[in-house]
Design a protein around this motif. Structure first.
Motif, short mmCIF file in Angstrom:
data_model
loop_
_atom_site.label_atom_id
_atom_site.label_comp_id
_atom_site.label_asym_id
_atom_site.label_seq_id
_atom_site.Cartn_x
_atom_site.Cartn_y
_atom_site.Cartn_z
N LEU A 92 0.92 -1.31 -0.19
CA LEU A 92 0.08 0.20 -0.12
C LEU A 92 1.05 1.26 0.11
O LEU A 92 0.60 2.27 -0.82
CB LEU A 92 -0.91 -0.03 1.35
N ALA A 93 1.89 1.30 0.83
CA ALA A 93 2.91 2.46 1.07
C ALA A 93 3.52 2.70 -0.49
O ALA A 93 3.50 3.72 -0.93
CB ALA A 93 3.74 2.18 1.94
N GLN A 94 3.92 1.50 -1.00
CA GLN A 94 4.73 1.68 -2.27
C GLN A 94 3.50 2.23 -3.52
O GLN A 94 3.78 2.90 -4.31
CB GLN A 94 5.21 0.60 -2.74
N GLY A 95 2.48 1.50 -3.06
CA GLY A 95 1.17 1.88 -4.30
C GLY A 95 1.01 3.33 -4.30
O GLY A 95 0.83 3.99 -5.39
N MET A 96 0.89 3.75 -3.05
CA MET A 96 0.55 5.06 -2.74
C MET A 96 1.58 6.23 -3.44
O MET A 96 1.17 7.15 -4.30
CB MET A 96 0.27 5.76 -1.41
N ALA A 97 2.75 5.84 -2.99
CA ALA A 97 3.83 6.64 -3.73
C ALA A 97 3.84 6.53 -5.22
O ALA A 97 3.70 7.66 -5.85
CB ALA A 97 5.19 5.95 -2.97
N VAL A 98 3.72 5.42 -5.77
CA VAL A 98 3.84 5.30 -7.18
C VAL A 98 2.74 5.70 -7.95
O VAL A 98 2.66 6.59 -8.87
CB VAL A 98 4.13 3.97 -7.60
N GLY A 99 1.39 5.31 -7.11
CA GLY A 99 0.28 5.83 -7.91
C GLY A 99 -0.38 6.97 -7.70
O GLY A 99 -0.70 7.57 -8.62
N VAL A 100 -0.18 7.55 -6.37
CA VAL A 100 -0.77 8.67 -6.14
C VAL A 100 0.00 9.95 -6.18
O VAL A 100 -0.02 10.82 -6.95
CB VAL A 100 -1.38 8.67 -4.93
N PHE A 101 1.64 9.55 -5.67
CA PHE A 101 2.53 10.65 -5.68
C PHE A 101 3.47 10.70 -7.05
O PHE A 101 4.33 11.13 -6.91
CB PHE A 101 3.10 10.75 -4.42
N LYS A 102 3.16 9.81 -7.96
CA LYS A 102 3.82 9.52 -8.93
C LYS A 102 5.58 9.49 -9.04
O LYS A 102 5.91 10.35 -9.62
CB LYS A 102 3.55 10.92 -9.94
N THR A 103 5.89 8.75 -8.06
CA THR A 103 7.32 8.58 -7.89
C THR A 103 7.71 7.65 -8.77
O THR A 103 7.15 6.55 -9.12
CB THR A 103 7.50 8.10 -6.41
N ASN A 104 9.02 7.74 -9.00
CA ASN A 104 10.00 6.47 -9.94
C ASN A 104 9.54 5.35 -9.26
O ASN A 104 9.99 4.98 -7.96
CB ASN A 104 11.04 7.03 -10.07
N GLY A 131 21.46 12.68 -6.50
CA GLY A 131 22.17 13.90 -7.11
C GLY A 131 21.36 14.48 -8.19
O GLY A 131 21.58 15.77 -8.55
N GLY A 132 20.26 13.88 -8.61
CA GLY A 132 19.40 14.58 -9.40
C GLY A 132 19.27 14.25 -10.94
O GLY A 132 19.11 14.76 -12.05
N VAL A 133 20.12 12.97 -11.06
CA VAL A 133 20.09 12.20 -12.61
C VAL A 133 18.67 11.57 -12.53
O VAL A 133 18.24 10.99 -11.58
CB VAL A 133 21.29 11.38 -12.61
N ALA A 134 17.97 11.88 -13.73
CA ALA A 134 16.83 11.05 -13.85
C ALA A 134 16.76 9.89 -14.39
O ALA A 134 17.67 9.61 -15.35
CB ALA A 134 15.71 12.03 -14.58
N LEU A 135 15.82 8.64 -14.00
CA LEU A 135 15.81 7.55 -14.32
C LEU A 135 15.53 7.44 -16.00
O LEU A 135 15.73 6.61 -16.71
CB LEU A 135 15.32 6.74 -13.50
N SER A 136 14.76 8.50 -16.19
CA SER A 136 14.24 8.50 -17.56
C SER A 136 14.98 8.98 -18.76
O SER A 136 14.80 8.91 -19.76
CB SER A 136 12.67 9.41 -17.53
N GLY A 137 16.11 9.48 -18.17
CA GLY A 137 17.39 9.65 -19.33
C GLY A 137 17.16 11.11 -19.81
O GLY A 137 16.39 11.93 -19.54
N GLY A 138 18.40 11.37 -20.22
CA GLY A 138 18.52 12.93 -21.05
C GLY A 138 18.95 14.00 -19.76
O GLY A 138 19.30 15.09 -20.46
N SER A 139 18.60 13.62 -18.61
CA SER A 139 19.00 14.83 -17.81
C SER A 139 20.09 14.35 -16.87
O SER A 139 20.33 13.42 -16.45
CB SER A 139 17.89 15.34 -16.94
N GLY A 140 20.84 15.42 -16.38
CA GLY A 140 21.90 15.08 -15.21
C GLY A 140 23.34 15.29 -15.78
O GLY A 140 23.24 15.43 -16.89
N SER A 141 24.14 15.46 -15.00
CA SER A 141 25.51 15.47 -15.28
C SER A 141 26.49 15.12 -14.46
O SER A 141 26.11 14.79 -13.09
CB SER A 141 25.88 16.93 -15.47
N PRO A 142 27.70 14.68 -14.57
CA PRO A 142 28.63 14.26 -13.45
C PRO A 142 28.80 15.15 -12.33
O PRO A 142 28.87 14.52 -11.33
CB PRO A 142 29.97 14.57 -14.28
N LEU A 143 28.38 16.29 -12.47
CA LEU A 143 28.32 17.37 -11.31
C LEU A 143 27.38 16.74 -10.05
O LEU A 143 27.53 16.48 -9.08
CB LEU A 143 28.14 18.76 -11.61
N HIS A 144 26.08 16.42 -10.84
CA HIS A 144 25.15 15.91 -10.18
C HIS A 144 25.44 14.64 -9.46
O HIS A 144 25.19 14.40 -8.06
CB HIS A 144 23.86 15.64 -10.92
#
Ligand SMILES: Nc1ncnc2c1ncn2[C@@H]1O[C@H](COP(=O)(O)OP(=O)(O)OP(=O)(O)O)[C@@H](O)[C@H]1O
Ligand SMILES: Nc1ncnc2c1ncn2[C@@H]1O[C@H](COP(=O)(O)OP(=O)(O)OP(=O)(O)O)[C@@H](O)[C@H]1O
Ligand SMILES: [Mg+2]
Ligand SMILES: [Mg+2]
Lengths: 321, 298, 504, 318
Positions: free
Chosen positions: A114-126, D245-258
Motif C-alpha cells: 500500500l505504501a509503495q502503491g500510494m507513492a507510485v500511483g498517487v504521488f507519481k514517484t519513480n 544527485g538529480g540524475v533522472a532515471l528517464s534519461g537525458g538529464s543530469g551530469s557528472p556534477l550531479h
C-alpha cells in the motif's frame, strides 16, 4: 470449424508478441522430457517434488511481480526485503495457528504494498527508486523488530512446509492457485483490464478516466502480498524467520518474469507466462544441481538464459518488421 | 587502565543471531569493566570495514577490537592500526598467521577444531545409530572461500580419515550459510547420492534446518540420519531437542564476545595476555543440550 | 523568367512495409527556388518520401538524386543538402536552446565550442520571432509553439539547399504561421528549394508555387498551385467526390431546444476572464483562438482539466463538479484530446479494447468483464463510425491516422455523454476521414448532444460548427451563428481582437 | 545552476554542519580522509552507471563487475598487479561492449539485458574465486594508493575525482557528450540528426563497466584481496547516489556534477551516522528514508509543494 479454430490458435501462439512465451512453454516441456531420460535421478518422485518446492515461493513472487511489470512500472525491488521480514512475522505469529499467521503476514505485506502503491500511483514517484528505498526501510524496520535474531515459531507449520494433497505438495498447489487467480484477475476483471491499459499508455489511461492511481495501488498491494506469502512459505520450512530468508527473491522473480516473456515496457504478456518462467528456471537449476555443478555455474547459466530469452523475444518482434 | 578508556568494536552485521549475541556479550562485559564502547557495524562488506577502520583510527581510541568481515581483506587495515600504535584484539576470525605482528591478541573459535569436533560427533552418531563405521555422508557448506567453510570441512575430513576411514564424504554442495539455498542443495544431494545417505554435516545449524526440510520432503526421516550441525544456534538446539538433529558443535557467541572483551580489558589494564585464546568446541547432543542453552544465555 | 533547374529528382521509388505499399513507383522533382506543396490523405506516403530523401530509410526500388548525384541507400543525407522539420516534434527538452539549434549541424566538431555559433543562432531565432528566448534556457521550458519554431530555426540554420517542412504549422497560431511563411519566402529568394507538406489547403494556396498530390503511395498530379482549385485538389487527393459537410447540416432552428449546458462567470486565472454562455441541445459549437488565447483552456475546463477554475458549470439545471477528468466524465461530459497517439489511444491494444476502454464500468458483471457485451458495444460503435468491424481484434496501431481518430472519438462517444468536448477533432486527419467524422458528430448533435470543440483550423470551424465563438487574449470576441460569419472576420477576431471586430 | 542542484548542495552542507556540531571528530582530517576513501569506491561506480542513465539506459551489472574487476586483477596479476589490472580493464571493455551490442543490435531494454549479465557476472566472480580466498602479499600498491595526500586525499580518491573531472569535460565539451544526452532523451531524433547512436551506447556501457572494474581493481589492491561478494549492494547505492544527485532515471538529464553531489551526500550521511554509532541496518534505514524523500519530492508531492509555494508567494506580492 474446428480446423479454423486450431489455425487461429496456432497463429496466436506464433504471433510475434507471443512467440517468446510459447518458446518457453515448449522449452520447459522439452527440457523436462530430455532431463527425465538423460539425467539420472531427475524423474524420481523425490526430485520432482524438490523441483516443485523450489518453484513455489519464487513462482508466487514472480506472479506478483508480473502485476508490476504489466502495469508499466518495471520491477518491484522490495520483494526480497518483504519476504525476509515476512518470515519473521510468520514465525512470531505462529503460536496463533497457521492460518492466522499467514493472514497476518499477507496483511503486513499488503501494507508495505500500500505504501509503495500510494507513492507510485498517487504521488507519481519513480517506481524503481521507490521500491529500492522501501526495501531499505522494510529491512531496517525488520531488523529493529527482530534485533537481527532468528525468530523461532512456537507452532506447527508443517502443513505448509511439507504437507501434501493427493501426493502433490501443498506449496505447489498454492502456487498454481495463485497463478490461476491472478491470471483471472488480469484477463477478466475490470481492474485487470485497467492495469493492462495503464501499462500500455498511462497518459491515455488517465484521459480515458480509468482509475489509474487506484489500479496501481491494488497492483502493488497484490504484488507485495504475493512476496509476503512467498516469505510465509520460506518461514514455514523450519518454522523460523530471519532477515536472510528469502532476501534474494527480487532477482529470481525478475528473471522468471523476463524469461516468461512479459514485456518490460508494460501492458503485454500474461500472468501465466511469469509462472512458467519460474518453472523453467527451477528445472534448469535442478538439472545443474543434479549434475553437481556449483552455485556459480548455476548463476552464470541463469544469467545467460535471461539474456537469450530476451534476445529471442526481440528477434521475434524484429522479424515482423 | 581499562576504566574510562575508549574502545572501538568493529563488528559485522546485526542480522545474524551469532553476531548479535557476540556484540551484546562484548558490550556487557566491557561496560562492566568501565570501558566506553563505541560500535561500528558493517554488513560483511570488506570495503566498508576498511573505511570504518580509517574512521576508528581518526577517533584515536585506547584499543580496537575487530571482527574482520573478510580475514584477508582486512590485512592492510591491520597494518594501519599497527602504524597508528593502537592495541588491537582480533575476534572471531583470524587472518593468516603471517601477519600476527599486526595484532596483540586473537580470541575466538578455531574452525579447524570445530570441524574436528563435528567429525568426532559424526563417528559417535554412527555408533549410536548402529551404522557401524561405514557409510556415506554428505556436506552442506557455507559460502565458498570463507575460512570457516574451508577449515570446518578440513577438520571433519581429517578426523574421519584418521579414525573412521569407512565413513566417506559422497557429496558436497554449497548452502551459502543460507537456509533456503541449503534446502535446495540438500535436496540435490539426496537425489544424487540416493537413499543410502547415512549422515549429513551442515556447517551451520540454520543450514541444517534446510537439510531437515529437504529430507522430510524427500520422504526421509531426519531422525534416522546422523545429522551434525555447528554453532549451537537456536535452530540446532530446537532440532536436537525434538530429535531430528543428532548433534551440533558448541561455539558460544557469548563466550566469543566475552573472550574478546576480557582480552581487551586485560590488555588495557597492562596484564599479560596470551596471543591466541580459543573457544572450547564441545559436542552437544540431546544428553547435554542444556549446556548449549547455558552457553547461549537462555 | 529564369530557367528552372531540378535540384532533387526522384524516380520510380517503391517502398512497402510488410503488406502495405507505402510508396508505389513515385517520380518527383523539385526545382531550386520553389516552394513545392505535397498534399494527400493520411497514409498517402508523404512522410515516407521525406524520410527516404533524408536517408532515414532506404527505398526498395528507385533512386533519388540531388544535383544529379545518387543518394546512397541506408546513409543519412548531408544536412547541408537536405534539412527536414519532421512531423513529430523533435526538440530535446533537457538541452539548451542553443544545443537544440546546433543539433545535427555538421560544422560542429568533436570538440564542442558553443560560443562559436551563438551569434548566428541568435540572429536566426530573432528572425523567426523568438527574440525573447535566451540561448541557454532548457528547450523543454518553452511553449509548444516556440519549440516548433525552434525546430524550424534548426533546419534554417543549417543552410541546406533543400528544406523540407512536414506539417510544420500543426501547432502554430496564425501569427506564428505568418512568421514561418515570411522566413520560407525569404529562403526561396535566396535559392533554397522547399517542400511544404500540409493538410491545410489555405496555407498551400497562400504559400506554394507548385503542388503535387499523392494518393495511395502514388504521385497523382503536379501543377502550378495557381492552376489548382480547392475542389479539384480535394477531389484528386481522395480520388472521389466528397460532399462538404455543410450540405448535410440540419437547418432546424435550435432557439427552442432546451438549454443543456450553462457557464456562469467561468474563469481560469491567467488564462481567460469570466465567461457566461449557454449551449442548447443539438448545438455544434466551434471555439477558435490562437494557441495561448485561452480558447482551448475554456474547453479543457469543461473536460475537467483545469482544477483551479472559478465560477460554475450547470448541466441540465444542476451545478456540476468539473475539477477532474473523472468528475466531468461522471457528470456526462466526455473529452477527446488533441493527441491521439499520446493521450487517447492504447495503440498496442486491440481496437475493440480501445473502443470499450472508457466504459469498463458498464461491462462489469460482479467484478468480471462481460466480453460478449464488450464485443456488442464495440461492433455497434464501429458501425456508426465506419470502422471495419473485421479489424476489431487487431491492434489499434495497424489503423491509419484517420481511422485511429475515429476510434478515439468513438471511445468517448461510448460514454453516452450529454456534452462532447473535442480538442482539434481532426488534426492531421485526411479529407475523407474528416468528412466521415464531421458527419457522425453532426448526427450525434441531432440526437440532442452538445458538441463543443476547439480548433485552430478555420476551415474546420466553418465546416463543422453551427455557432462560432472567437477568443482573443482570454476574452470572447464574438459568438455568432456560422452563417453570419465570414472567414476573414473570424481570422480578424482571432488575430487582432475586438478592436477590429466586424467594422462592417 | 538550477534550483534543484542548489538545494542538493545546500543539503550536503547542512549534513556536514549537523554532523560536525554533533561530533567535531567528523571534520578531523583523518575522518575526512576516511570519508573520501568510501567516496572513492562509490563515486567511481556511480559515475559510470550514471552515464548509462543519462543515455536513457541502465547498467544493473556494475555491482558484479566490481567483484569481477577485483578478482581478475588479483587472479591474473599474481606476479604483476599492473598486468592483472589491464586484464580486468580489457574484460570490462568486452562486457560493456557485449551489453551495448545486445541492447543496440536487438533493441531491447538494457534493464533486462543487464539483469542477465549481472547474474552471469556474479556467477563468474564466484567461479574466479573458486572456493579460495583470493589475496596477495603484495601490499605495496595498496599502501601507495591509500597513502594520505594533503591529509584528506589518497591516490584512490584523487583518481575518482579526476574521473569526475574528465567525465564532466567529456559530457559538456564534446559532441559525443552532447549526443549521449540526446540519445537519452529522444533516440529517433538523435539518429535522424546524425548522432552515432550505436557508438554512443557502446561508449557509455564500456565506460560504465570500466569504471566499475577500475573501482574493483583499485579496491582489491587496497585490500590486498578480493571476494565474489564485494559490491553486492554497491549497485543500489550507486543508483541512489545518482538519483539523490538529480540524475533522472528517464534519461537525458543530469551530469557528472550531479553524481558527484549525490555520492558525497550519501558518503557524508553514512560516515556521519556511523560516527554517531548507528548500525548497518540503521544506516540502511536512513538511506531508504532519504531516497524516499527525494523521490517523493521529484514526484507529484514536489510539484504540488512548489505550486503551493509559488501561489503563496504570488499572494504575498499581490
Ligand atoms: N515504419 C512503418 N512501419 C509500417 N508502416 C508504415 C511505417 N511508416 C509508414 N507506414 C505506413 O506507410 C503508409 C504511408 O505513411 P506516411 O507516414 O508516409 O503517410 P503520410 O502521407 O505522411 O500521412 P500523414 O498525413 O498522416 O502524415 C501508411 O499506410 C503508414 O501506415
Ligand atoms: N504503423 C503501421 N504499421 C503497420 N501497418 C500499418 C500501419 N499503419 C497503417 N497500416 C496498415 O496500412 C494499411 C493502409 O493504411 P491506410 O492509411 O491506407 O488505411 P486505409 O486504406 O485508409 O484503411 P481503411 O480501410 O481502414 O480505411 C492499413 O491496412 C493498415 O492496416
Ligand atoms: Mg506524414
Ligand atoms: Mg484512410
Amino acid at each position: 470449424m474446428a480446423a479454423v479454430e486450431m489455425k487461429s490458435v496456432g497463429a496466436a501462439l506464433l504471433s510475434p508478441e507471443r512467440i517468446q512465451s510459447t518458446a518457453v512453454w515448449m522449452g520447459t516441456v522439452l527440457l523436462a522430457a530430455w532431463a527425465g531420460v538423460t539425467v539420472p535421478g531427475f524423474a524420481s518422485s523425490a526430485n520432482i517434488s524438490a523441483i516443485m518446492y523450489s518453484t513455489s515461493a519464487v513462482g508466487i513472487a514472480a506472479v506478483g511481480m508480473a502485476f508490476i511489470t504489466l502495469s508499466g512500472n518495471l520491477f518491484m525491488l522490495s520483494m526480497g526485503a518483504t519476504a525476509a521480514v515476512s518470515t519473521i512475522v510468520f514465525a512470531s505469529c505462529l503460536h496463533l495457528g497457521l492460518l492466522p499467521s499467514i493472514a497476518v503476514v499477507v496483511l503486513v505485506g499488503a501494507l508495505f504494498g500500500l505504501a509503495q502503491g500510494m507513492a507510485v500511483g498517487v504521488f507519481k514517484t519513480n517506481p524503481i527508486i521507490t521500491t529500492i528505498a522501501m526495501a531499505s526501510i522494510i529491512t531496517g524496520a525488520g531488523s529493529f523488530y527482530s534485533g537481527g535474531l532468528t525468530v523461532v515459531g512456537q507452532g506447527d507449520a508443517s502443513w505448509l512446509a511439507i504437507g501434501r494433497m493427493a501426493g502433490i505438495p501443498n506449496q505447489i498447489v498454492l502456487f498454481l492457485l495463485a497463478a490461476l487467480v491472478f491470471s483471472f484477475i488480469v484477463e477478466r476483471t475490470r481492474f485487470g483490464r485497467e492495469l493492462r491499459l495503464i501499462g500500455l499508455n498511462p497518459k491515455a489511461a488517465h484521459f480515458t478516466g480509468l482509475r489509474v492511481g487506484r489500479a496501481l495501488v491494488i497492483a502493488y498491494v497484490l504484488a507485495a502480498a504475493a512476496a509476503a506469502f512467498a516469505g510465509a512459505l520460506y518461514g514455514s520450512q523450519a518454522a523460523q524467520g530471519n532477515l536472510k530468508l528469502g532476501a534474494g527473491l527480487d532477482f529470481d522473480a525478475i528473471a522468471a518474469v523476463l524469461v516468461g516473456g512479459v514485456a518490460i515496457k508494460g501492458g503485454q504478456g500474461r500472468i501465466l507466462d511469469a509462472a512458467i518462467g519460474a518453472v523453467f528456471l527451477a528445472i534448469i537449476t535442478n538439472i545443474l544441481l543434479l549434475k553437481g555443478l556449483s552455485l556459480e555455474i548455476q548463476l552464470i547459466v541463469k544469467g545467460l538464459v535471461v539474456i537469450a530469452s530476451v534476445i529471442l523475444g526481440a528477434l521475434a518482434l524484429g522479424a515482423r518488421k | 587502565g581499562a576504566k574510562g578508556s575508549k574502545v572501538i568494536l568493529l563488528t559485522v552485521t546485526e542480522e545474524c543471531e551469532y553476531c548479535a549475541l557476540h556484540q551484546r556479550a562484548f558490550k556487557e562485559v566491557a561496560s562492566a569493566a568501565g570501558v566506553d564502547v563505541d560500535v561500528k557495524i558493517t554488513n560483511y562488506d570488506a570495503a566498508e570495514q576498511a573505511s570504518q577502520v580509517d574512521q576508528a583510527i581518526a577517533q584515536n581510541p585506547a584499543a580496537i577490537v575487530l571482527w574482520p568481515a573478510d580475514a584477508s581483506a582486512i590485512v592492510p587495515s591491520l597494518r594501519k592500526i599497527k602504524q597508528a600504535g593502537i592495541p588491537l584484539v582480533i575476534t572471531n576470525s583470524k587472518p593468516d598467521d603471517k601477519y600476527a605482528d599486526y595484532w596483540s591478541v586473537f580470541t575466538g573459535p578455531s574452525d579447524l577444531g570445530n570441524g574436528q569436533s563435528a567429525g568426532e560427533a559424526m563417528i559417535k552418531g554412527f555408533a549410536e545409530k548402529k551404522f557401524g563405521t561405514e557409510g556415506k555422508i554428505v556436506i552442506v557448506e557455507g559460502v565458498p572461500g570463507t575460512p570457516p567453510q574451508i577449515a570446518r570441512s578440513k577438520g571433519l575430513e581429517d578426523v574421519l580419515g584418521e579414525k573412521a576411514k569407512g565413513i566417506v564424504v559422497a557429496g558436497k554442495q554449497n548452502g551459502n550459510w543460507d537456509q533456503t539455498k541449503a534446502t535446495d542443495a540438500a535436496a540435490a544431494l539426496f537425489t544424487q547420492v540416493g537413499p543410502d545417505v547415512k549422515g549429513v554435516y551442515a556447517q551451520a545449524d540454520n543450514m541444517m534446518s534446510g537439510v531437515i526440510v529437504a529430507a522430510k520432503r524427500a520422504g526421509i526421516d531426519p531422525a534416522s540420519l546422523v545429522l551434525v550441525g555447528s554453532n549451537c544456534s537456536i535452530e540446532g538446539v530446537n532440532q536436537i531437542k525434538d530429535g531430528t538433529q543428532y548433534a551440533t558443535v558448541l561455539q558460544s557467541p557469548i563466550d566469543d564476545g566475552k573472550y574478546a572483551a576480557n582480552a581487551v580489558v586485560d590488555l588495557l589494564d597492562g596484564k599479560k595476555v596470551e596471543k591466541e585464546i580459543y573457544l572450547p568446541h564441545e559436542i552437544i547432543t540431546k544428553a547435554n543440550v542444556s549446556d548449549c542453552d547455558a552457553a547461549i544465555g537462555r | 523568367m529564369m530557367e528552372r533547374r531540378a535540384v532533387l529528382t526522384v524516380t520510380g521509388l517503391q517502398k512497402s512495409f510488410g503488406g502495405v505499399q507505402a510508396l508505389n513507383g513515385v517520380d518527383f522533382d523539385l526545382e531550386a527556388g520553389e516552394i513545392h506543396a505535397l498534399c494527400g490523405e493520411n497514409g498517402a506516403g508523404k512522410s515516407t518520401l521525406v524520410r527516404m530523401i533524408a536517408g532515414l530509410m532506404s527505398p526498395d526500388e528507385g533512386e533519388i538524386r540531388i544535383d544529379g548525384n545518387l543518394l546512397k541507400p541506408g546513409q543519412l543525407t548531408s544536412v547541408k543538402q537536405v534539412s527536414v522539420v519532421y512531423q513529430e516534434l523533435s526538440i530535446i527538452p533537457h538541452l539548451s536552446v542553443l544545443d537544440n539549434v546546433l543539433l545535427g549541424d555538421p560544422d560542429v566538431g568533436q570538440l564542442y565550442i558553443r560560443k562559436r555559433y551563438a551569434a548566428r543562432a541568435r540572429q536566426t531565432l530573432d528572425q523567426l520571432g523568438l527574440s525573447e528566448v535566451p540561448l541557454d534556457v532548457e528547450a523543454g521550458r518553452l511553449a509548444i509553439a516556440e519549440q516548433q519554431l525552434l525546430e524550424i530555426c534548426r533546419a534554417v540554420m543549417r543552410g541546406a539547399r533543400i528544406l523540407i517542412l512536414d506539417e510544420p504549422t500543426a501547432s502554430l497560431s496564425d501569427a506564428e504561421i505568418q512568421r514561418v511563411f515570411k522566413t520560407v519566402r525569404w529562403l526561396r529568394e535566396s535559392g533554397t528549394a522547399v517542400i511544404y507538406i500540409s493538410h491545410r489547403l489555405p496555407e498551400i494556396f497562400a504559400l506554394t508555387d507548385r503542388t503535387t498530390v499523392f494518393r495511395n503511395g502514388r504521385r497523382v498530379l503536379t501543377k502550378p498551385t495557381a492552376d489548382w482549385t480547392s475542389e479539384e485538389l480535394v477531389a484528386e487527393m481522395i480520388g472521389r467526390e466528397v460532399k462538404p459537410a455543410h450540405s448535410v447540416r440540419d437547418r432546424t432552428d435550435l432557439q427552442h431546444a432546451p438549454k443543456v449546458l450553462e457557464l456562469k462567470a467561468l474563469s481560469v486565472a491567467g488564462k481567460y476572464r469570466p465567461v457566461t454562455l449557454d449551449f442548447r441541445a443539438g448545438e455544434v459549437v466551434g471555439v477558435i483562438g490562437q494557441l495561448g488565447s485561452g480558447a482551448n483552456a475554456l474547453i479543457e475546463t469543461l473536460a475537467g482539466l483545469e482544477a483551479r477554475h472559478e465560477g460554475s458549470v450547470i448541466l441540465n439545471g444542476a451545478a456540476i463538479d468539473v475539477t477532474s477528468l473523472s468528475a466531468a466524465i461522471s457528470c456526462g461530459i466526455a473529452y477527446v484530446s488533441e493527441d491521439r497517439g499520446g493521450k487517447s489511444l492504447f495503440l498496442g491494444a486491440p481496437i475493440e479494447v480501445n473502443l470499450t476502454s472508457a466504459i469498463l464500468d458498464r461491462l462489469n458483471r460482479a467484478g468480471v468483464l462481460s466480453l460478449g457485451e464488450a464485443r456488442k458495444r464495440a461492433l455497434d460503435l464501429a458501425r456508426r463510425f465506419q470502422i471495419d468491424g473485421r479489424r476489431l481484434p487487431l491492434a489499434a496501431s495497424t489503423l491509419s491516422g484517420g481511422n485511429q481518430q475515429k476510434v478515439a472519438i468513438a471511445k468517448s462517444v461510448a460514454l453516452e455523454p450529454k456534452v462532447l468536448v473535442l480538442n482539434e477533432p481532426t488534426r492531421g486527419v485526411d479529407v475523407g476521414a474528416r468528412t466521415e467524422i464531421y458527419r457522425e458528430l453532426q448526427a450525434l448533435a441531432r440526437q440532442g448532444l452538445v458538441v463543443l470543440f476547439f480548433s485552430t483550423d478555420l476551415e474546420e470551424i466553418r465546416e463543422l460548427s453551427q455557432r462560432v465563438i472567437t477568443v482573443f487574449r482570454g476574452e470572447i470576441v464574438n459568438d455568432l451563428p456560422v452563417e453570419e460569419t465570414a472567414m476573414d472576420s473570424i481570422l480578424g477576431d482571432v488575430v487582432r481582437g475586438p478592436g477590429m471586430a466586424r467594422a462592417a | 545552476m538550477s534550483t534543484a542542484t542548489l538545494l542538493r548542495i545546500a543539503l550536503l552542507i547542512a549534513l556536514i554542519i549537523v554532523f560536525a556540531s554533533w561530533n567535531p571528530a567528523f571534520v578531523s582530517g583523518r575522518n575526512i580522509y576516511a570519508l573520501m576513501q568510501s567516496f572513492a569506491l562509490l563515486g567511481l561506480v556511480a559515475l559510470g552507471l550514471s552515464l548509462t542513465m543519462i543515455a536513457g539506459e541502465f547498467d544493473l551489472s556494475v555491482g558484479s563487475m566490481v567483484a569481477v574487476g577485483g578478482l581478475l586483477t588479483l587472479v591474473t596479476g599474481e606476479s604483476n598487479l599492473a598486468y592483472g589490472m589491464c586484464v580486468a580493464f580489457a574484460f570490462a571493455v568486452a562486457i560493456g561492449a557485449a551489453n551495448a551490442f545486445v541492447v543496440s543490435r536487438f533493441n531491447v531494454s538494457s534493464l533486462v539485458v543487464t539483469v542477465g549479465s549481472m547474474m552471469a557476472l556474479s556467477g563468474f566472480a564466484f567461479w574466479l574465486a573458486g572456493g579460495k580466498v583470493i589475496s596477495t602479499d603484495n601490499f605495496d600498491p595498496g599502501f601507495a594508493l591509500d597513502n594520505p595526500i594533503l591529509t584528506i586525499f589518497s591516490w584512490r580518491s584523487l583518481i575518482t575525482l579526476a574521473a569526475f573531472l574528465l567525465a564532466g569535460l567529456f559530457t559538456r565539451h564534446t559532441l559525443m557528450g552532447r549526443d549521449i544526452r540526446v540519445i537519452g532523451s529522444k533516440r529517433l531524433v538523435a539518429a535522424a540528426s546524425g548522432a552515432k547512436v550505436g557508438l554512443s551506447l557502446f561508449i557509455v556501457f564500456i565506460i560504465s563497466a570500466l569504471c566499475a572494474a577500475m573501482a574493483g581493481s583499485l579496491l582489491s589492491m587496497s585490500l590486498a584481496s578480493a571476494a565474489a561478494t564485494t559490491g553486492s549492494n554497491l549497485m543500489l547505492q550507486a543508483v541512489s547516489a545518482a538519483i539523490v544527485g538529480g540524475v533522472a532515471l528517464s534519461g537525458g538529464s543530469g551530469s557528472p556534477l550531479h553524481v558527484l553531489i549525490g555520492s558525497l551526500i550519501l558518503t557524508v550521511m553514512n560516515n556521519g551516522l556511523s560516527l554517531m554509532g548507528m548500525g548497518a541496518t540503521g544506516i540502511l534505514f536512513a538511506n531508504g528514508l532519504v531516497l524516499m524523500g527525494i523521490v517523493l519530492l521529484d514526484g507529484q508531492l514536489g510539484a504540488w509543494m512548489s505550486e503551493r509555494f509559488a501561489a503563496s508567494r504570488a499572494r504575498h506580492s499581490a
